[in-house]
Design a protein around this motif. Structure first.
Motif, PDB file in Angstrom:
ATOM      1  N   ALA A 169      40.498  31.303  -7.959  1.00  0.00           N
ATOM      2  CA  ALA A 169      39.703  32.312  -7.141  1.00  0.00           C
ATOM      3  C   ALA A 169      38.271  32.116  -6.615  1.00  0.00           C
ATOM      4  O   ALA A 169      37.837  32.000  -5.573  1.00  0.00           O
ATOM      5  N   GLU A 170      37.821  31.284  -7.911  1.00  0.00           N
ATOM      6  CA  GLU A 170      36.453  31.217  -8.200  1.00  0.00           C
ATOM      7  C   GLU A 170      36.262  29.510  -6.654  1.00  0.00           C
ATOM      8  O   GLU A 170      35.516  29.864  -6.307  1.00  0.00           O
ATOM      9  N   TYR A 171      36.803  29.126  -6.719  1.00  0.00           N
ATOM     10  CA  TYR A 171      36.347  28.262  -5.432  1.00  0.00           C
ATOM     11  C   TYR A 171      36.833  28.414  -4.932  1.00  0.00           C
ATOM     12  O   TYR A 171      36.211  28.210  -3.686  1.00  0.00           O
ATOM     13  N   ARG A 172      37.865  29.456  -4.133  1.00  0.00           N
ATOM     14  CA  ARG A 172      37.999  30.074  -2.537  1.00  0.00           C
ATOM     15  C   ARG A 172      37.149  30.895  -2.807  1.00  0.00           C
ATOM     16  O   ARG A 172      36.841  31.040  -1.500  1.00  0.00           O
ATOM     17  N   ARG A 173      36.638  31.639  -3.391  1.00  0.00           N
ATOM     18  CA  ARG A 173      35.573  32.739  -3.172  1.00  0.00           C
ATOM     19  C   ARG A 173      33.936  31.268  -2.630  1.00  0.00           C
ATOM     20  O   ARG A 173      33.578  31.790  -1.798  1.00  0.00           O
ATOM     21  N   ARG A 174      33.773  30.263  -3.215  1.00  0.00           N
ATOM     22  CA  ARG A 174      32.517  29.452  -3.197  1.00  0.00           C
ATOM     23  C   ARG A 174      33.138  29.321  -1.687  1.00  0.00           C
ATOM     24  O   ARG A 174      32.820  28.306  -0.963  1.00  0.00           O
ATOM     25  N   ARG A 175      33.892  28.298  -1.749  1.00  0.00           N
ATOM     26  CA  ARG A 175      35.009  27.370  -0.194  1.00  0.00           C
ATOM     27  C   ARG A 175      34.197  28.703   0.836  1.00  0.00           C
ATOM     28  O   ARG A 175      33.905  28.390   1.914  1.00  0.00           O
ATOM     29  N   ALA A 176      34.881  30.245   0.677  1.00  0.00           N
ATOM     30  CA  ALA A 176      34.733  30.739   2.150  1.00  0.00           C
ATOM     31  C   ALA A 176      33.115  31.077   1.826  1.00  0.00           C
ATOM     32  O   ALA A 176      32.241  31.812   3.230  1.00  0.00           O
ATOM     33  N   ASN A 177      32.249  31.253   0.967  1.00  0.00           N
ATOM     34  CA  ASN A 177      30.400  31.679   1.496  1.00  0.00           C
ATOM     35  C   ASN A 177      30.130  30.327   1.521  1.00  0.00           C
ATOM     36  O   ASN A 177      28.325  30.501   1.291  1.00  0.00           O
ATOM     37  N   ARG A 178      30.384  29.014   1.488  1.00  0.00           N
ATOM     38  CA  ARG A 178      29.641  27.393   1.457  1.00  0.00           C
ATOM     39  C   ARG A 178      28.500  27.911   2.231  1.00  0.00           C
ATOM     40  O   ARG A 178      27.657  27.738   2.453  1.00  0.00           O
ATOM     41  N   HIS A 179      29.455  27.957   4.031  1.00  0.00           N
ATOM     42  CA  HIS A 179      28.278  28.465   4.969  1.00  0.00           C
ATOM     43  C   HIS A 179      27.724  29.276   5.261  1.00  0.00           C
ATOM     44  O   HIS A 179      27.344  29.402   6.803  1.00  0.00           O
ATOM     45  N   LYS A 180      27.632  30.804   4.682  1.00  0.00           N
ATOM     46  CA  LYS A 180      27.063  31.203   5.096  1.00  0.00           C
ATOM     47  C   LYS A 180      25.574  31.428   4.502  1.00  0.00           C
ATOM     48  O   LYS A 180      25.063  30.603   3.716  1.00  0.00           O
ATOM     49  N   ASN A 181      24.504  31.544   5.622  1.00  0.00           N
ATOM     50  CA  ASN A 181      23.010  31.674   5.208  1.00  0.00           C
ATOM     51  C   ASN A 181      22.485  33.185   4.887  1.00  0.00           C
ATOM     52  O   ASN A 181      23.286  34.538   4.184  1.00  0.00           O
ATOM     53  N   GLY A 182      22.186  33.103   3.342  1.00  0.00           N
ATOM     54  CA  GLY A 182      21.699  34.294   2.821  1.00  0.00           C
ATOM     55  C   GLY A 182      21.401  33.851   1.350  1.00  0.00           C
ATOM     56  O   GLY A 182      21.986  33.158  -0.232  1.00  0.00           O
TER      57      GLY A 182
END
Length: 66
Positions: A53-66
């Motif tokens: 779940a942590e890996y999925r969360r990191r991947r989902a937020n990888r290209h978000k600015n902020g």
């Protein structure tokens, strides 16, 4: 067949279409354990699921600015 039908077939061709599915019936999909929210988020207590779940969360937020 009538002559008009034969002429229409010769000029326009024959179109084969699939049968219409019944409007009221929808295929019930089986939801496996791995697709349930508690398993995806790691809330059921498994250490490996929490890491995934942590890996999925990191991947989902990888290209978000902020």
């Amino acid at each position: 067949m009538k002559d008009m039908d034969i002429e229409k077939i010769l000029t326009e061709g024959i179109v084969f279409r699939g049968s219409k599915s019944p409007a009221g019936k929808k295929a019930d999909k089986v939801k496996t354990k791995s697709q349930k929210k508690s398993y995806v988020t790691g809330a059921h207590g498994s250490g490996s699921a929490k890491m995934k779940a942590e890996y999925r969360r990191r991947r989902a937020n990888r290209h978000k600015n902020g």
